[in-house]
Motif scaffolding. Structure first.
Motif, short mmCIF file in Angstrom:
data_model
loop_
_atom_site.label_atom_id
_atom_site.label_comp_id
_atom_site.label_asym_id
_atom_site.label_seq_id
_atom_site.Cartn_x
_atom_site.Cartn_y
_atom_site.Cartn_z
N ASN A 1 -12.37 -6.95 36.87
CA ASN A 1 -11.27 -6.07 37.31
C ASN A 1 -11.46 -5.50 38.71
OD1 ASN A 1 -13.17 -3.98 37.10
ND2 ASN A 1 -12.40 -3.27 35.12
N ALA A 2 -12.58 -5.84 39.39
CA ALA A 2 -12.86 -5.25 40.71
C ALA A 2 -11.73 -5.53 41.69
CB ALA A 2 -14.19 -5.78 41.24
N PHE A 3 -11.14 -6.72 41.63
CA PHE A 3 -10.07 -7.07 42.56
C PHE A 3 -8.89 -6.11 42.46
CE2 PHE A 3 -8.46 -8.94 38.71
CZ PHE A 3 -7.08 -8.85 38.82
N TRP A 4 -8.62 -5.65 41.23
CA TRP A 4 -7.45 -4.78 41.01
C TRP A 4 -7.67 -3.41 41.67
CZ3 TRP A 4 -5.92 -0.22 38.74
CH2 TRP A 4 -4.56 -0.10 38.44
N PHE A 5 -8.88 -2.86 41.51
CA PHE A 5 -9.17 -1.56 42.10
C PHE A 5 -9.28 -1.66 43.62
CE2 PHE A 5 -10.50 -0.89 37.71
CZ PHE A 5 -9.85 0.32 37.43
N GLU A 6 -9.77 -2.80 44.14
CA GLU A 6 -9.83 -2.99 45.59
C GLU A 6 -8.42 -3.02 46.17
OE1 GLU A 6 -12.08 -6.54 46.10
OE2 GLU A 6 -13.97 -5.62 45.44
N ALA A 7 -7.50 -3.70 45.50
CA ALA A 7 -6.11 -3.72 45.97
C ALA A 7 -5.49 -2.33 45.89
CB ALA A 7 -5.31 -4.72 45.13
N ALA A 8 -5.80 -1.60 44.84
CA ALA A 8 -5.25 -0.25 44.69
C ALA A 8 -5.69 0.65 45.84
CB ALA A 8 -5.67 0.34 43.35
N ARG A 9 -6.94 0.49 46.31
CA ARG A 9 -7.40 1.31 47.43
C ARG A 9 -6.56 1.05 48.68
NH1 ARG A 9 -12.69 0.75 45.14
NH2 ARG A 9 -13.09 -1.18 46.28
N GLU A 10 -5.93 -0.13 48.75
CA GLU A 10 -5.04 -0.45 49.87
C GLU A 10 -3.58 -0.17 49.52
OE1 GLU A 10 -5.87 -4.55 50.55
OE2 GLU A 10 -7.91 -4.18 51.28
N HIS A 11 -3.38 0.53 48.40
CA HIS A 11 -2.03 0.86 47.90
C HIS A 11 -1.20 -0.41 47.66
CE1 HIS A 11 -1.95 5.36 49.23
NE2 HIS A 11 -3.00 5.04 48.49
N ARG A 12 -1.87 -1.39 47.06
CA ARG A 12 -1.17 -2.60 46.63
C ARG A 12 -1.35 -2.72 45.13
NH1 ARG A 12 -3.21 -7.17 47.74
NH2 ARG A 12 -5.30 -6.47 48.42
N LEU A 13 -0.23 -2.81 44.40
CA LEU A 13 -0.29 -3.01 42.95
C LEU A 13 -0.15 -4.50 42.68
CD1 LEU A 13 -0.41 -1.90 40.09
CD2 LEU A 13 2.08 -1.60 40.17
N VAL A 14 -1.23 -5.10 42.16
CA VAL A 14 -1.21 -6.54 41.91
C VAL A 14 -1.35 -6.82 40.42
CG1 VAL A 14 -2.16 -7.07 44.20
CG2 VAL A 14 -3.71 -6.76 42.26
N VAL A 15 -0.92 -8.00 40.04
CA VAL A 15 -1.00 -8.45 38.65
C VAL A 15 -1.74 -9.79 38.64
CG1 VAL A 15 0.27 -8.97 36.54
CG2 VAL A 15 1.22 -7.35 38.20
#
Length: 314
Positions: free
Chosen positions: A195-209
């Protein structure tokens, strides 16, 4: 004009009173201490250490920097910590400090100092100091807290009693302003290779699926393999952030200090079809409804960024 309170009258009785009786400094003015001072201050003026340079300016020899005036009367570290060197009984300064503490003014900060120099000091001068209270202000509100400005006058004299300098010294004695305790950080998620990729994207304010690279199905929460086809290959799709409230609950207890209560925890169904659990913002708990359209927002808490949702404007 109202009559002063008993406390105010006791405080103002110190105005004009001697706080420190005339007290000689521990050592006469001397060149070694001047040398330490100018080296520490990086003051290269030669009149402080070179007799010839000082005489070239019309002086009889070297002089002490004016800024050292207060240093010649300081008692030193040992005298400040050894009980056997303390004066017998409380001083007037101790009495004033105690009275200020009685009023809650327990903290202190120096605010300004104004010197007037009568003559330069030379090696061999033995300086003494005495101090009187000039004024005590009414209670004032400051950024540090409510307090009073205490102004005193220090008079510096040579061995013959002649004044060599005066110093108007002002401090603020204040009640420390109560500061709210900082809000604790939110509990941190357990981040792993899946799940690390999801939290890394969130730090950039990107919501990914997460998206299966073979059958293209979307899945959340992230996992190592596609539940539809079993593939271990995947990439991501960026969510628009639009969705609706699939279901929700309003938490009241147990309370965690990092959260504001009542706390709306909602299952959000994204426009892309996957669901995730997130908090709601910008809406009273009583106004949240199943099916309510929502839009993406972000909550930043130090190194953690999380998606939250607010009602979508119609």
């Amino acid at each position: 004009m109202s009559e002063p309170t008993d406390y105010e009258a006791r405080l103002q009785a110190f105005v004009g009173r001697e706080l420190v009786a005339r007290r000689p400094g521990p050592d006469p003015v001397n060149v070694p201490m001047i040398r330490h001072w100018v080296e520490a201050m990086e003051d290269g003026n030669p009149i402080y250490l070179d007799d010839e340079a000082a005489r070239a300016t019309g002086r009889d020899g070297v002089v002490a920097p004016a800024s050292m005036m207060q240093a010649w009367t300081m008692r030193g570290y040992a005298a400040s910590v050894r009980p056997d060197t303390a004066p017998a009984g409380p001083s007037a300064s101790d009495d004033l400090t105690g009275l200020l503490a009685e009023g809650g003014y327990t903290s202190v900060v120096a605010t300004d100092s104004d010197f007037e120099f009568v003559r330069e000091l030379v090696p061999g001068d033995h300086v003494s100091v005495e101090e009187r209270v000039e004024s005590i202000s009414p209670e004032k509100k400051t950024g540090l807290g409510t307090g009073r400005f205490i102004s005193t006058v220090k008079t510096y004299r040579d061995a013959s009693g002649e004044v060599v300098a005066t110093q108007r010294w002002r401090i603020l004695r204040f009640r420390p302003a109560e500061k709210p305790a900082p809000k604790p950080a939110r509990p941190r998620p357990a981040i792993n290779p899946d799940n690390a990729f999801w939290f890394e994207a969130a730090r950039e304010h990107r919501l990914v699926v997460q998206r299966c690279a073979d059958c293209k199905s979307l899945r959340h929460p992230p996992g190592p393999a596609c539940p539809q086809c079993g593939s271990f290959q995947w990439d991501t799709a960026r969510s628009s952030g639009d969705g609706h409230v699939y279901t929700f609950t309003v938490n009241h207890h147990p309370r965690h200090p990092a959260f504001d209560y009542p706390l709306v925890v909602a299952v959000i169904e994204l426009a892309e079809g996957t669901r995730l659990i997130a908090n709601m913002t910008g809406v009273a708990p009583a106004d949240v409804e199943v099916g309510m359209p929502v839009a993406l927002d972000w909550l930043d808490d130090g190194d953690l960024s999380l998606p939250i949702f607010r009602p979508k404007e119609s």
